[in-house]
Design a protein around this motif. Structure first.
Motif, PDB file in Angstrom:
ATOM      1  N   PRO A 174       0.797  -1.230   0.000  1.00 29.44           N
ATOM      2  CA  PRO A 174       0.000   0.000   0.000  1.00 29.44           C
ATOM      3  C   PRO A 174       0.832   1.285   0.000  1.00 29.44           C
ATOM      4  O   PRO A 174       0.416   2.284  -0.599  1.00 29.44           O
ATOM      5  N   ASP A 175       1.986   1.266   0.639  1.00 33.30           N
ATOM      6  CA  ASP A 175       2.803   2.487   0.698  1.00 33.30           C
ATOM      7  C   ASP A 175       4.042   2.403  -0.195  1.00 33.30           C
ATOM      8  O   ASP A 175       5.019   3.130   0.002  1.00 33.30           O
ATOM      9  N   SER A 176       4.014   1.504  -1.212  1.00 27.54           N
ATOM     10  CA  SER A 176       5.162   1.368  -2.108  1.00 27.54           C
ATOM     11  C   SER A 176       5.321   2.625  -2.963  1.00 27.54           C
ATOM     12  O   SER A 176       4.367   3.051  -3.609  1.00 27.54           O
ATOM     13  N   PRO A 177       6.519   3.209  -2.982  1.00 33.22           N
ATOM     14  CA  PRO A 177       6.753   4.333  -3.901  1.00 33.22           C
ATOM     15  C   PRO A 177       6.772   3.859  -5.344  1.00 33.22           C
ATOM     16  O   PRO A 177       7.112   2.705  -5.617  1.00 33.22           O
ATOM     17  N   ASP A 178       6.365   4.732  -6.238  1.00 37.73           N
ATOM     18  CA  ASP A 178       6.290   4.386  -7.657  1.00 37.73           C
ATOM     19  C   ASP A 178       7.436   5.055  -8.396  1.00 37.73           C
ATOM     20  O   ASP A 178       7.600   6.274  -8.317  1.00 37.73           O
ATOM     21  N   TYR A 179       8.257   4.266  -9.087  1.00 30.58           N
ATOM     22  CA  TYR A 179       9.386   4.782  -9.849  1.00 30.58           C
ATOM     23  C   TYR A 179       9.260   4.334 -11.302  1.00 30.58           C
ATOM     24  O   TYR A 179       8.695   3.280 -11.587  1.00 30.58           O
ATOM     25  N   PRO A 180       9.822   5.084 -12.229  1.00 33.72           N
ATOM     26  CA  PRO A 180       9.833   4.636 -13.627  1.00 33.72           C
ATOM     27  C   PRO A 180      10.604   3.326 -13.758  1.00 33.72           C
ATOM     28  O   PRO A 180      11.599   3.103 -13.055  1.00 33.72           O
ATOM     29  N   ASP A 181      10.146   2.469 -14.676  1.00 33.53           N
ATOM     30  CA  ASP A 181      10.801   1.172 -14.874  1.00 33.53           C
ATOM     31  C   ASP A 181      12.287   1.308 -15.182  1.00 33.53           C
ATOM     32  O   ASP A 181      13.106   0.530 -14.687  1.00 33.53           O
ATOM     33  N   GLU A 182      12.638   2.309 -15.999  1.00 33.16           N
ATOM     34  CA  GLU A 182      14.052   2.456 -16.367  1.00 33.16           C
ATOM     35  C   GLU A 182      14.920   2.777 -15.150  1.00 33.16           C
ATOM     36  O   GLU A 182      16.067   2.319 -15.062  1.00 33.16           O
ATOM     37  N   ASP A 183      14.370   3.555 -14.190  1.00 38.36           N
ATOM     38  CA  ASP A 183      15.118   3.864 -12.964  1.00 38.36           C
ATOM     39  C   ASP A 183      15.281   2.599 -12.112  1.00 38.36           C
ATOM     40  O   ASP A 183      16.348   2.370 -11.520  1.00 38.36           O
ATOM     41  N   LEU A 184      14.225   1.798 -12.036  1.00 36.48           N
ATOM     42  CA  LEU A 184      14.292   0.568 -11.245  1.00 36.48           C
ATOM     43  C   LEU A 184      15.248  -0.443 -11.869  1.00 36.48           C
ATOM     44  O   LEU A 184      16.010  -1.095 -11.167  1.00 36.48           O
TER      45      LEU A 184
END
Length: 199
Positions: free
Chosen positions: A146-156
């Motif tokens: 529920p509290d997962s931060p959202d990052y762009p796939d390329e950054d991950l």
């Protein structure tokens, strides 16, 4: 109403079904037991125990403070992909003190689904390194909390230092649809590998 698999699903649909070993791995508290329970067509084998004050001293609880149980051996489940193939899912314990089990658990595995948590992405490095050392192809599934931060796939992908061909997908380990999509991404990846094509 209980949605657990019935006892009729314990046996293989087809005695000639090919069994393939798949590892479900990841750091402590990332959702390995949950995703196996979600996917398994048989009542899963679990070796969960209640966490104790002593365990809290040695286990890194940052980001998983509400966790009350932990896997101390392995998890096991099975899912059929059609009538010809069944994936045997072996979940590894996440804590470093159980890593002595890894070599036995990973022996003969065709692939690994590594669960990761974007709240503590660095915790995945050790697990990924161990899977790579065993020479097992893998896919990474980001378990959505529920509290997962959202990052762009390329950054991950860059943060995880993933090879371009390594699948990176998102899932909710409690949801069968997204969990199955993650498993299928791994299966498709493994099937594309040259070693398999030549065998």
């Amino acid at each position: 109403m209980d949605s657990a698999p019935s006892s009729r699903g314990i046996y293989l649909r087809n005695p000639d079904q090919q069994l393939v070993k798949v590892i479900v791995s990841g750091p402590f508290g990332v959702g390995k037991t949950t995703i196996i329970r979600t996917l398994s067509e048989i009542p899963p084998l679990k070796t969960e125990e209640v966490m104790t004050a002593t365990g809290a001293v040695v286990d890194h609880l940052h980001g998983v403070r509400d966790k009350t149980t932990t896997t101390v051996g392995l998890d096991y489940g099975r899912i059929s992909l059609g009538d010809d193939l069944a994936l045997c899912l072996f979940g590894t314990p996440g804590q470093k003190r159980f890593h002595a089990l890894w070599e036995d658990l990973t022996h003969g595995a065709l692939g690994a689904l590594i669960l990761a948590d974007t709240r503590r992405i660095g915790d995945s490095f050790e697990v990924m390194g161990m899977i790579e050392e065993q020479g097992i192809p893998y896919a990474v599934a980001l378990n959505d909390f529920p509290d997962s931060p959202d990052y762009p796939d390329e950054d991950l992908r860059q943060a995880l230092d993933l090879a371009p061909e390594t699948p990176l997908v998102s899932c909710d380990a409690r949801d069968r649809g997204t969990s199955l999509n993650a498993l299928l991404a791994l299966a498709e990846h493994v099937m594309k590998l040259p070693a398999l094509e030549q065998s």
